[in-house]
Design a protein around this motif. Sequence first.
Motif, PDB file in Angstrom:
ATOM      1  N   UNK A 122      33.122   7.609  -5.932  1.00 49.60           N
ATOM      2  CA  UNK A 122      32.545   8.097  -4.682  1.00 49.60           C
ATOM      3  C   UNK A 122      32.438   9.618  -4.755  1.00 49.60           C
ATOM      4  N   UNK A 123      31.213  10.126  -4.682  1.00 50.46           N
ATOM      5  CA  UNK A 123      30.981  11.566  -4.667  1.00 50.46           C
ATOM      6  C   UNK A 123      30.616  11.975  -3.243  1.00 50.46           C
ATOM      7  N   UNK A 124      31.467  12.751  -2.632  1.00 49.71           N
ATOM      8  CA  UNK A 124      31.285  13.184  -1.245  1.00 49.71           C
ATOM      9  C   UNK A 124      30.523  14.506  -1.237  1.00 49.71           C
ATOM     10  N   UNK A 125      29.272  14.457  -0.796  1.00 50.41           N
ATOM     11  CA  UNK A 125      28.405  15.636  -0.770  1.00 50.41           C
ATOM     12  C   UNK A 125      28.272  16.207   0.639  1.00 50.41           C
ATOM     13  N   UNK A 126      29.402  16.307   1.344  1.00 49.00           N
ATOM     14  CA  UNK A 126      29.384  16.814   2.712  1.00 49.00           C
ATOM     15  C   UNK A 126      28.773  18.211   2.798  1.00 49.00           C
ATOM     16  N   UNK A 127      28.916  18.996   1.723  1.00 49.16           N
ATOM     17  CA  UNK A 127      28.429  20.380   1.730  1.00 49.16           C
ATOM     18  C   UNK A 127      27.205  20.552   0.827  1.00 49.16           C
ATOM     19  N   UNK A 128      26.490  19.452   0.617  1.00 42.96           N
ATOM     20  CA  UNK A 128      25.320  19.454  -0.261  1.00 42.96           C
ATOM     21  C   UNK A 128      24.321  20.555   0.089  1.00 42.96           C
ATOM     22  N   UNK A 129      24.031  20.725   1.369  1.00 41.54           N
ATOM     23  CA  UNK A 129      22.980  21.670   1.775  1.00 41.54           C
ATOM     24  C   UNK A 129      23.265  23.099   1.327  1.00 41.54           C
ATOM     25  N   UNK A 130      24.532  23.452   1.182  1.00 37.09           N
ATOM     26  CA  UNK A 130      24.888  24.825   0.818  1.00 37.09           C
ATOM     27  C   UNK A 130      25.011  25.009  -0.692  1.00 37.09           C
ATOM     28  N   UNK A 161      23.731  14.260  -6.761  1.00 33.27           N
ATOM     29  CA  UNK A 161      23.737  13.171  -7.742  1.00 33.27           C
ATOM     30  C   UNK A 161      23.117  11.919  -7.122  1.00 33.27           C
ATOM     31  N   UNK A 162      22.556  12.052  -5.915  1.00 34.25           N
ATOM     32  CA  UNK A 162      22.053  10.895  -5.184  1.00 34.25           C
ATOM     33  C   UNK A 162      20.902  10.199  -5.916  1.00 34.25           C
ATOM     34  N   UNK A 163      20.203  10.926  -6.767  1.00 37.24           N
ATOM     35  CA  UNK A 163      19.093  10.329  -7.516  1.00 37.24           C
ATOM     36  C   UNK A 163      19.568   9.323  -8.563  1.00 37.24           C
ATOM     37  N   UNK A 164      20.875   9.231  -8.783  1.00 31.83           N
ATOM     38  CA  UNK A 164      21.421   8.335  -9.811  1.00 31.83           C
ATOM     39  C   UNK A 164      22.029   7.049  -9.239  1.00 31.83           C
ATOM     40  N   UNK A 165      21.859   6.794  -7.947  1.00 31.27           N
ATOM     41  CA  UNK A 165      22.517   5.617  -7.357  1.00 31.27           C
ATOM     42  C   UNK A 165      21.993   4.305  -7.938  1.00 31.27           C
ATOM     43  N   UNK A 166      20.737   4.286  -8.364  1.00 32.93           N
ATOM     44  CA  UNK A 166      20.185   3.068  -8.956  1.00 32.93           C
ATOM     45  C   UNK A 166      20.524   2.955 -10.440  1.00 32.93           C
ATOM     46  N   UNK A 167      20.878   4.079 -11.051  1.00 27.65           N
ATOM     47  CA  UNK A 167      21.163   4.085 -12.492  1.00 27.65           C
ATOM     48  C   UNK A 167      22.578   3.628 -12.806  1.00 27.65           C
ATOM     49  N   UNK A 168      23.497   3.793 -11.851  1.00 30.47           N
ATOM     50  CA  UNK A 168      24.905   3.462 -12.089  1.00 30.47           C
ATOM     51  C   UNK A 168      25.400   2.483 -11.027  1.00 30.47           C
ATOM     52  N   UNK A 169      25.904   1.364 -11.460  1.00 30.96           N
ATOM     53  CA  UNK A 169      26.321   0.322 -10.524  1.00 30.96           C
ATOM     54  C   UNK A 169      27.588   0.687  -9.762  1.00 30.96           C
ATOM     55  N   UNK A 170      28.311   1.710 -10.221  1.00 32.25           N
ATOM     56  CA  UNK A 170      29.593   2.056  -9.611  1.00 32.25           C
ATOM     57  C   UNK A 170      29.546   3.321  -8.757  1.00 32.25           C
TER      58      UNK A 170
END
Length: 353
Positions: A182-190, A195-204
């Motif tokens: 689980x990668x928590x990107x709460x501060x992504x905007x800053x 890594x959200x583009x990889x959700x389909x590439x990795x089953x975990x």
Amino acid sequence: MIQDFFRSDLSDFKAYEVSKTDYKVRLDANENFSNLPSEVRAKIAWAIEDSIFNRYPDGAASEVCARYAEYANVKSTNVMAGNGSDECIQIIANTFLNTGDKVLVQSPDFSMYGLYTKVAGGIPIEFPLGNELKLDINGFISMANEKKVKIVFLSNPNNPTGGIIQREDIIKIINGCSCIVVIDEAYFEFYGKTIVDKIESYENLIVLRTCSKVGLAAIRLGFLITNNVLMAELKKVKPPFNVNAISQCIACVILKQPEIIYKNVECILNQRKYLWQKLKDINGIQLYRTGGNFMLIQVENAQKMKERLLQAGINVRSFTAATLKNYLRITVGSREENDYLLKNISCKNGGII
């Protein structure tokens, strides 16, 4: 005695206490320093007026998820809305953890990972950050596999350090750990990288996001983004109607105009740069690079500085953990708030007061 019915494994728990909010300057909660513009609040008021109050909200928060999916550049079927990202963390723990299952977190990191792990009957294991508060990627992967953990939680950027895990290292962790990551990107905007583009590439892989840091902390709205296989399992545990109609309504107004978010983020980044430059020049402060809307400083006596700032009406985040004893986390404020903070930290000779 009524205590006989309490859970014995929660006996050492302490309630999460939220600090009072009536400080002149609030730099402790990583919130946005400015409220929404009046014209945006007017649009929200009009939208709320049309809300249906006598019916339950959309249980799937379909429009909100679709709007956020567009914002995050993913499919709407890959997005689940939560009552803050805290609830998303709780849903993950309740979905995958059996009693005694282990979860690995870096230390320090967001405390709710460990709390919800324990509430679900799991066992949190902490992997301490090394020199300069950096994560040993290989050591972390080795411990995850050696301890046979079921879930890894990592905030990126890290809260409270502001530190970054590079994209190639995140992919190394996803590939190397035989568990859910689980990668928590709460501060992504800053930070600007994801890594959200990889959700389909990795089953975990599961990615967390929130609206709390970009001006919508009051509506308590977070998102969980993952592939369809994990999503189907997570939906078994998600409470019905978990995001109320008013929060959905407000979020849709904002997400229809994402430039509101972009403008807020630009203002915060400008003030982050300003505050960084000023703090960097104060003798007696060790300042850590940050990818968030806050920064971590180390001083000789953090508690003394905290108390002095409180006397001036400024609240910053201090810590009880021994590893962060002489650290303070400072949220980036407005120019006026930052200047007031600096006035109460530094003296004329360039050192700490």
